[in-house]
Write an enzyme that holds these catalytic residues in place. Structure first.
Site, PDB file in Angstrom:
ATOM      1  N   SER A 164     -30.290 -27.614  44.741  1.00  0.00           N
ATOM      2  CA  SER A 164     -30.903 -26.861  45.830  1.00  0.00           C
ATOM      3  C   SER A 164     -30.111 -25.580  45.977  1.00  0.00           C
ATOM      4  O   SER A 164     -28.955 -25.501  45.544  1.00  0.00           O
ATOM      5  CB  SER A 164     -30.855 -27.667  47.131  1.00  0.00           C
ATOM      6  N   TYR A 176     -26.357 -33.441  53.196  1.00  0.00           N
ATOM      7  CA  TYR A 176     -27.288 -32.875  52.211  1.00  0.00           C
ATOM      8  C   TYR A 176     -26.610 -31.827  51.336  1.00  0.00           C
ATOM      9  O   TYR A 176     -26.657 -31.895  50.105  1.00  0.00           O
ATOM     10  CB  TYR A 176     -28.516 -32.277  52.908  1.00  0.00           C
TER      11      TYR A 176
END
Length: 319
Positions: A164, A176
C-alpha cells in the site's frame, strides 16, 4: 543543461514504455496463484488473467466466492479454499498446486489477501489487535510465498506482493501501516535473494481505492467498537465528542477520496504477471503518485505538519 536532462528523461520513459509492451508467450501453460479472490482486486484479477489465457488458481475464503468465480470464468480457472492465517490450510493449498502444475512449476503468486481493521489510535489497541492483522497482512504473505517458492524458482516466475502507499508513509495509527511497511521489507529482501534464480519480485502500492479496506462506514464502526471498550480514564483524555469529530473529518476528507476504478490497480497486477519486463514497483492512483509518494520523501517535520494540521486533537492534548 536543463533541456538536456529533460531530453534524457523523456528518452528514458519512451524506452521504458517500449520495453514494457512485450508480454510472455504460452500463457495457456502458465499457472498463476492469486489469494483473496472473494471480492475486490483479487476477484477482478482472477477474471482478468483468465480472460488473457492464463491458468488461474484462485483462492477464496468462502464457498460463495469460489462458486461465483467458477460461474463467471472459463474452465481453465481452478478455485480452492484458503485461510492465510492457518498453516495447515496454506500447506494443503500448496500441495494441491504442486500436483496441478507438475514439472512446469508455478509462474506467479499474487499475494492479494489482506484486511484493514482494527484501526484506531495506537493507545486504543492491544497487542492482540496488532497480531490479528499481522497474521493476515504479513505472516500470511510470507507463509504463502514460502509454501510455493520452490515451484516459482522452477518456472523462473515471479512473486507479486500487494502492499500500500501506507507502506511508505504512516498517516494513521494501528497495525495496518505497520503490516504494509513490513511487506515492503520482505519484498525488497526477497527480490535481492531471488535475483540469482531468475525470479522477479514485485511490489504494488495502491493509493486510495474504493474497497472494503477504505470503506469509511466499516472503518468508523470499528473506531466506535474500539471506543466502547476503552477504560473511562482514556476516554476522558480524548473527550466524549472525539469519535463524532473523527466521523465528521472522515466524511469530509475521505468520503469522496477513494477511486472507484479498481482496474487501475488490477491492470498493474496483470502487467506484473504478464509482462516480460515488469516493474519492481507500481503505485496506481493519482493520489499515490502526486501526493503520498512525494510526501514520503519529504523531511519528517514537513510530512508531520501536513498530516497533523487537520487531525482531530484529544481533549487533553498538550498545546
Amino acid at each position: 543543461m536543463f533541456l538536456y536532462l529533460c531530453g534524457l528523461l523523456v528518452l528514458y520513459y519512451v524506452y521504458r514504455w517500449f520495453k514494457e509492451l512485450s508480454t510472455v508467450p504460452d500463457k495457456g501453460n502458465k499457472y498463476v496463484y492469486v489469494t483473496g479472490c472473494d471480492s475486490g482486486f483479487g476477484n477482478l484479477l482472477a477474471k482478468t488473467l483468465d480472460s488473457k489465457g492464463f491458468r488461474v488458481i484462485a483462492s477464496c475464503y468462502t464457498e460463495k466466492g469460489e462458486e461465483e468465480l467458477r460461474k463467471s470464468c472459463s474452465d481453465r480457472l481452478t478455485t480452492l479454499h484458503l485461510d492465510v492465517r492457518n498453516n495447515d490450510s496454506i500447506n494443503k493449498a500448496a500441495a494441491l498446486i504442486k500436483a496441478k502444475v507438475g514439472d512446469k512449476g508455478l509462474w506467479a503468486v499474487v499475494n492479494n489477501a489482506g484486511v484493514s481493521v482494527p484501526s484506531g489510535q495506537c493507545d486504543w489497541l492491544t497487542i492482540d489487535d496488532y497480531k490479528s492483522m499481522l497474521d493476515v497482512n504479513l505472516t500470511g504473505v510470507i507463509a504463502v510465498t514460502l509454501s510455493v517458492l520452490p515451484l516459482i524458482k522452477k518456472a523462473q516466475g515471479r512473486v507479486v506482493n500487494m502492499s500500500s502507499i501506507f507502506g511508505r508513509i504512516a498517516p494513521t495509527g494501528g497495525p495496518y501501516c505497520v503490516s504494509k511497511y513490513a511487506v515492503e521489507g520482505f519484498t525488497d529482501s526477497l527480490r535481492l535473494n531471488m535475483d540469482a534464480f531468475g525470479v522477479k519480485v514485485i511490489c504494488i502500492e495502491p493509493g486510495f481505492f474504493k474497497t472494503n479496506v477504505t470503506d469509511t462506514e466499516i472503518l468508523m464502526r470499528n473506531v466506535q467498537n474500539l471506543w466502547d471498550k476503552l477504560p473511562q480514564e482514556l476516554k476522558e483524555e480524548y473527550g466524549d465528542d472525539y469519535v463524532s469529530k473523527v466521523n465528521k473529518v472522515m466524511d469530509e476528507k475521505f468520503g469522496k477520496l477513494p477511486d472507484a476504478d479498481l482496474m487501475k490497480v488490477v491492470s498493474c497486477q496483470e502487467h506484473s504477471v504478464s509482462a516480460v519486463h515488469p516493474r519492481k514497483r507500481y503505485s496506481p492512483g493519482w493520489d499515490a503518485k502526486l501526493f503520498w509518494l512525494p510526501l514520503s520523501y519529504m523531511p519528517s517535520c514537513v510530512s508531520d505538519y501536513l498530516l497533523l494540521k487537520d487531525a482531530v486533537k484529544p481533549a487533553k492534548a498538550v498545546n
